[in-house]
Design a protein around this motif. Structure first.
Motif, PDB file in Angstrom:
ATOM      1  N   LEU A 147     -41.285 -37.748  32.431  1.00  0.00           N
ATOM      2  CA  LEU A 147     -42.046 -36.556  32.805  1.00  0.00           C
ATOM      3  C   LEU A 147     -41.374 -35.283  32.281  1.00  0.00           C
ATOM      4  O   LEU A 147     -42.061 -34.333  31.888  1.00  0.00           O
ATOM      5  CB  LEU A 147     -42.208 -36.476  34.323  1.00  0.00           C
ATOM      6  N   ILE A 148     -40.058 -35.269  32.282  1.00  0.00           N
ATOM      7  CA  ILE A 148     -39.334 -34.118  31.740  1.00  0.00           C
ATOM      8  C   ILE A 148     -39.634 -33.961  30.245  1.00  0.00           C
ATOM      9  O   ILE A 148     -39.949 -32.861  29.765  1.00  0.00           O
ATOM     10  CB  ILE A 148     -37.820 -34.272  31.967  1.00  0.00           C
ATOM     11  N   ASP A 149     -39.568 -35.062  29.523  1.00  0.00           N
ATOM     12  CA  ASP A 149     -39.802 -34.998  28.084  1.00  0.00           C
ATOM     13  C   ASP A 149     -41.247 -34.628  27.772  1.00  0.00           C
ATOM     14  O   ASP A 149     -41.514 -33.852  26.849  1.00  0.00           O
ATOM     15  CB  ASP A 149     -39.453 -36.344  27.439  1.00  0.00           C
ATOM     16  N   ASP A 150     -42.182 -35.187  28.530  1.00  0.00           N
ATOM     17  CA  ASP A 150     -43.596 -34.907  28.253  1.00  0.00           C
ATOM     18  C   ASP A 150     -43.934 -33.444  28.538  1.00  0.00           C
ATOM     19  O   ASP A 150     -44.697 -32.823  27.801  1.00  0.00           O
ATOM     20  CB  ASP A 150     -44.489 -35.822  29.105  1.00  0.00           C
ATOM     21  N   SER A 151     -43.368 -32.906  29.597  1.00  0.00           N
ATOM     22  CA  SER A 151     -43.675 -31.522  29.996  1.00  0.00           C
ATOM     23  C   SER A 151     -42.857 -30.491  29.243  1.00  0.00           C
ATOM     24  O   SER A 151     -43.243 -29.326  29.162  1.00  0.00           O
ATOM     25  CB  SER A 151     -43.424 -31.344  31.491  1.00  0.00           C
ATOM     26  N   GLY A 152     -41.701 -30.899  28.711  1.00  0.00           N
ATOM     27  CA  GLY A 152     -40.810 -29.947  28.060  1.00  0.00           C
ATOM     28  C   GLY A 152     -40.155 -28.997  29.036  1.00  0.00           C
ATOM     29  O   GLY A 152     -39.893 -27.824  28.711  1.00  0.00           O
ATOM     30  N   ALA A 153     -39.854 -29.469  30.243  1.00  0.00           N
ATOM     31  CA  ALA A 153     -39.262 -28.618  31.283  1.00  0.00           C
ATOM     32  C   ALA A 153     -37.948 -28.013  30.814  1.00  0.00           C
ATOM     33  O   ALA A 153     -37.127 -28.680  30.178  1.00  0.00           O
ATOM     34  CB  ALA A 153     -39.048 -29.418  32.555  1.00  0.00           C
ATOM     35  N   VAL A 154     -37.738 -26.725  31.158  1.00  0.00           N
ATOM     36  CA  VAL A 154     -36.511 -26.038  30.751  1.00  0.00           C
ATOM     37  C   VAL A 154     -35.455 -26.061  31.849  1.00  0.00           C
ATOM     38  O   VAL A 154     -34.283 -25.764  31.580  1.00  0.00           O
ATOM     39  CB  VAL A 154     -36.795 -24.578  30.367  1.00  0.00           C
ATOM     40  N   GLY A 155     -35.842 -26.369  33.069  1.00  0.00           N
ATOM     41  CA  GLY A 155     -34.889 -26.385  34.175  1.00  0.00           C
ATOM     42  C   GLY A 155     -35.391 -27.262  35.296  1.00  0.00           C
ATOM     43  O   GLY A 155     -36.561 -27.654  35.335  1.00  0.00           O
ATOM     44  N   ILE A 156     -34.478 -27.578  36.226  1.00  0.00           N
ATOM     45  CA  ILE A 156     -34.816 -28.401  37.388  1.00  0.00           C
ATOM     46  C   ILE A 156     -34.133 -27.818  38.614  1.00  0.00           C
ATOM     47  O   ILE A 156     -32.962 -27.423  38.573  1.00  0.00           O
ATOM     48  CB  ILE A 156     -34.364 -29.861  37.209  1.00  0.00           C
ATOM     49  N   ILE A 157     -34.889 -27.754  39.697  1.00  0.00           N
ATOM     50  CA  ILE A 157     -34.336 -27.394  41.005  1.00  0.00           C
ATOM     51  C   ILE A 157     -34.324 -28.669  41.836  1.00  0.00           C
ATOM     52  O   ILE A 157     -35.375 -29.287  42.052  1.00  0.00           O
ATOM     53  CB  ILE A 157     -35.184 -26.301  41.682  1.00  0.00           C
ATOM     54  N   CYS A 158     -33.129 -29.085  42.274  1.00  0.00           N
ATOM     55  CA  CYS A 158     -33.012 -30.376  42.941  1.00  0.00           C
ATOM     56  C   CYS A 158     -32.018 -30.289  44.098  1.00  0.00           C
ATOM     57  O   CYS A 158     -31.315 -29.290  44.268  1.00  0.00           O
ATOM     58  CB  CYS A 158     -32.570 -31.457  41.959  1.00  0.00           C
ATOM     59  N   ALA A 159     -31.969 -31.340  44.896  1.00  0.00           N
ATOM     60  CA  ALA A 159     -31.019 -31.414  46.002  1.00  0.00           C
ATOM     61  C   ALA A 159     -29.611 -31.588  45.472  1.00  0.00           C
ATOM     62  O   ALA A 159     -29.395 -32.199  44.416  1.00  0.00           O
ATOM     63  CB  ALA A 159     -31.380 -32.571  46.921  1.00  0.00           C
ATOM     64  N   ASP A 160     -28.627 -31.049  46.218  1.00  0.00           N
ATOM     65  CA  ASP A 160     -27.240 -31.185  45.773  1.00  0.00           C
ATOM     66  C   ASP A 160     -26.818 -32.652  45.677  1.00  0.00           C
ATOM     67  O   ASP A 160     -25.978 -33.016  44.864  1.00  0.00           O
ATOM     68  CB  ASP A 160     -26.292 -30.404  46.683  1.00  0.00           C
ATOM     69  N   THR A 161     -27.430 -33.505  46.495  1.00  0.00           N
ATOM     70  CA  THR A 161     -27.111 -34.934  46.463  1.00  0.00           C
ATOM     71  C   THR A 161     -27.606 -35.615  45.186  1.00  0.00           C
ATOM     72  O   THR A 161     -27.193 -36.727  44.879  1.00  0.00           O
ATOM     73  CB  THR A 161     -27.728 -35.647  47.684  1.00  0.00           C
TER      74      THR A 161
ATOM     75  N   ILE B 171     -30.561 -25.977  39.202  1.00  0.00           N
ATOM     76  CA  ILE B 171     -30.236 -25.227  40.418  1.00  0.00           C
ATOM     77  C   ILE B 171     -30.232 -26.221  41.568  1.00  0.00           C
ATOM     78  O   ILE B 171     -31.190 -26.991  41.734  1.00  0.00           O
ATOM     79  CB  ILE B 171     -31.241 -24.093  40.665  1.00  0.00           C
ATOM     80  N   SER B 172     -29.168 -26.208  42.336  1.00  0.00           N
ATOM     81  CA  SER B 172     -29.046 -27.154  43.443  1.00  0.00           C
ATOM     82  C   SER B 172     -29.464 -26.494  44.762  1.00  0.00           C
ATOM     83  O   SER B 172     -29.421 -25.268  44.907  1.00  0.00           O
ATOM     84  CB  SER B 172     -27.609 -27.666  43.551  1.00  0.00           C
ATOM     85  N   THR B 173     -29.863 -27.342  45.692  1.00  0.00           N
ATOM     86  CA  THR B 173     -30.230 -26.890  47.037  1.00  0.00           C
ATOM     87  C   THR B 173     -29.541 -27.777  48.051  1.00  0.00           C
ATOM     88  O   THR B 173     -29.230 -28.930  47.772  1.00  0.00           O
ATOM     89  CB  THR B 173     -31.756 -26.972  47.252  1.00  0.00           C
ATOM     90  N   CYS B 174     -29.329 -27.233  49.226  1.00  0.00           N
ATOM     91  CA  CYS B 174     -28.724 -28.004  50.310  1.00  0.00           C
ATOM     92  C   CYS B 174     -29.732 -28.096  51.450  1.00  0.00           C
ATOM     93  O   CYS B 174     -30.257 -27.066  51.910  1.00  0.00           O
ATOM     94  CB  CYS B 174     -27.440 -27.348  50.797  1.00  0.00           C
ATOM     95  N   ALA B 175     -30.006 -29.304  51.913  1.00  0.00           N
ATOM     96  CA  ALA B 175     -30.987 -29.510  52.980  1.00  0.00           C
ATOM     97  C   ALA B 175     -30.596 -28.797  54.265  1.00  0.00           C
ATOM     98  O   ALA B 175     -31.446 -28.547  55.126  1.00  0.00           O
ATOM     99  CB  ALA B 175     -31.157 -31.003  53.241  1.00  0.00           C
ATOM    100  N   ARG B 176     -29.326 -28.446  54.413  1.00  0.00           N
ATOM    101  CA  ARG B 176     -28.866 -27.775  55.637  1.00  0.00           C
ATOM    102  C   ARG B 176     -29.100 -26.264  55.617  1.00  0.00           C
ATOM    103  O   ARG B 176     -28.892 -25.599  56.633  1.00  0.00           O
ATOM    104  CB  ARG B 176     -27.378 -28.059  55.844  1.00  0.00           C
TER     105      ARG B 176
END
Length: 544
Positions: A105-119, A137-142
């Motif tokens: 999906l990343i390759d098909d969309s050509g995404a430039v960045g990802i926001i995801c959980a720190d885990t 960019i990381s996020t913390c569920a807490r």
């Protein structure tokens, strides 16, 4: 107050304009809740402004795709708003996808960045290395709460070795603090600009990127909100996964552009979700039927948990009438059916709030509702000609909720949306009063000795058994009949039934060619991450 004319929801040019109108009208209304945390509309606006500036500093500009690889947490809403303010396109990514699934999906969309959980940072960084992704960019569920309920929050991950992309990792909350008080330069968006890139589940081939525009999302959020009876001060619970079009639009966007409060509880946990209803005074939500089955299975669940509820909706799969009755009898709330697709930007057919859906007497199928405003529909026979009212055929939908096409896939667009109308692949009946009854998927039809059998009808019969929790029906090759009906069921906790018991039960309720010749009792049925049962995965298992 931002300058500009007074507008009604259907005249907004973009989701950003709709959000600003909501914020300007009532900036101190609580917009987001997360356990014991709360953010007003003004605070959300300020935080998303700051995040937008941080994203702009990474080089993210109008039209760029950015992956949101998150569970149902407040960061999701902030990221949506920040990206829309830049004219960028949120790419909805299922956090259960790993490695090749995610990379495709990343390759098909050509995404430039990802926001995801720190885990997920280490694994995600390695998965997307040497591709189009420039930053994470990381996020913390807490974040955004202080309770730290151990049922919901994982421990902080140990530092792991990652690929080169990790050098561009930053924490979302830190970025918001660094840019607090800053705002991006305003841009002008139109209803034809992309608001979301959401991929189909891939059940009928490789996933395709549905291009959901600002106009699509505004149309659905506005019409569905009115259909569901949403009003100022209502409380919306984000139960449907936000990486799915249903959660993104008629849980999240629908709340962001209305004067309501959006409640997050993280990844679905039945006990936490049940507690959220009375705690926050939830008035509306939509989720898959598996969510409501899970709540129904909790022994301590009662009518008090749903005392504040005005409207519950279930989407993703039609509901058997008996499930609706059991939920209402025990918990006091009626579950309204709703229907939509990624290509219709979620719900476009639904049972009106406060209305009990009729049952199609010949088949026993509960109606999925009536068409929402601006949507038109017809049913087509195998030759593509319209059928008469009350006759089944493939459901075709048209209206401003339907996407303009698939991302970089003109062939699939032409095949699925000829002339701009969506061929859904679902078989339906539309009666004289406009009620729509979903029969089944075209590809799932079973042919037994020349007779057509729809799995839905057999499944609904099995759901009437007091021990059956979930059911799925498939066709398997048979030398004598061509195909034979086979069922897989899971049983409710603490109950007992044999395969012979269930076959006899179904035989008493169905025509001779319809009842399953064999039924397999298994612990759990395979499902998609949004709760749809995967019938295809069951094929061949009856002989294993």
């Amino acid at each position: 107050m931002r300058p500009g004319r007074k507008v009604t929801p259907l005249t907004f040019d973009s989701l950003v304009q709709a959000w600003h109108a909501r914020t300007d009208a009532n900036p101190q209304q609580v917009a987001l809740r997360y356990f014991d945390g709360a953010m007003t509309a003004a605070e959300v606006d300020r935080a998303s402004d700051a995040l937008a500036v941080a994203l702009w500093e990474t080089g993210t500009v109008r039209g760029d795709r950015v992956g949101l690889y998150l569970q149902n947490v407040p960061h999701y809403a902030l990221a949506l708003l920040a990206l829309w303010k830049l004219g960028a396109v949120p790419l909805l990514l299922n956090p259960m996808y790993k490695h090749t699934e995610l990379r495709a999906l990343i390759d098909d969309s050509g995404a430039v960045g990802i926001i995801c959980a720190d885990t997920d940072v280490a694994e995600t960084s390695n998965t997307v290395a040497n591709g189009t992704v420039r930053w994470l960019i990381s996020t913390c569920a807490r974040d955004f709460q202080t309770e730290n309920d151990p049922r919901a929050f994982p421990e902080k991950p140990a530092k792991q070795e990652t690929d080169a992309v990790a050098s561009a990792v930053a924490d979302m909350v830190t970025l918001i603090r660094l840019h607090d008080g800053q705002a991006p330069d305003p841009i002008t968006l139109t209803r034809s600009d992309l608001a979301l890139l959401s991929y189909t589940s891939g059940t009928t081939g490789p996933p395709k990127g549905a291009m959901n525009t600002h106009g699509n999302v505004l149309e659905v959020a506005t019409t569905f909100g009115a259909w569901a009876g949403l009003a100022p001060n209502d409380v919306v619970l984000a139960v449907a996964p936000l990486f799915h079009i249903t959660g993104a639009v008629i849980n999240c966007a629908i709340s962001l552009i209305t004067d309501t409060t959006l409640v997050f509880t993280g990844r679905f946990h039945p006990e936490i979700v049940l507690e959220a209803f009375p705690r926050h005074g939830v008035t509306y939500t939509i989720g898959s039927i598996t969510v409501f089955n899970a709540l129904l299975e909790l022994p301590h669940a009662g009518t008090g948990h749903f005392a504040s509820v005005k409207t519950l909706y279930s989407g993703g799969a039609p509901i058997p009438p008996v499930t609706v009755e059991r939920f209402r009898d025990r918990l006091g709330a009626y579950i309204h059916n709703a229907y939509g697709m990624t290509e219709t930007t979620s719900g476009v057919i639904a049972v009106p709030s406060g209305t009990v859906a009729p049952v199609h007497e010949p088949s026993g199928t509960l109606s999925i509702g009536r068409l929402l405003p601006q949507m038109t529909a017809r049913t087509l026979d195998a030759a593509g000609s319209p059928t008469l009212p009350g006759e089944q055929g493939e459901l075709e939908l048209s209206g401003p909720q339907v996407i303009p096409g698939y991302w970089n896939n003109a062939a699939a667009t032409a095949e699925t949306m000829p002339g701009g109308s969506l061929r859904t692949g679902d078989v339906a009946i539309i009666d004289d009063l406009g009620w729509v009854y979903l029969v089944d998927r075209l590809k799932d039809q079973i042919n037994v000795s020349g007779f057509k059998v729809w799995p839905r009808e057999v499944e609904d019969a099995l759901y009437a058994h007091p021990c059956v929790h979930e059911a799925a029906v498939i066709g398997e090759a048979d030398a004598y009949r061509g195909e034979t009906v086979v069922a897989f069921v899971s049983l409710k906790a603490g109950t007992h039934a044999t395969e012979t018991d269930l076959v006899t039960f179904a035989k008493d309720r169905l025509a001779a060619y319809k009842y399953p010749r064999s039924i397999h009792i298994i612990d759990d049925l395979p499902k998609t991450e949004t709760g749809k049962i995967r019938r295809a995965e069951l094929r061949g298992k009856g002989h294993s």
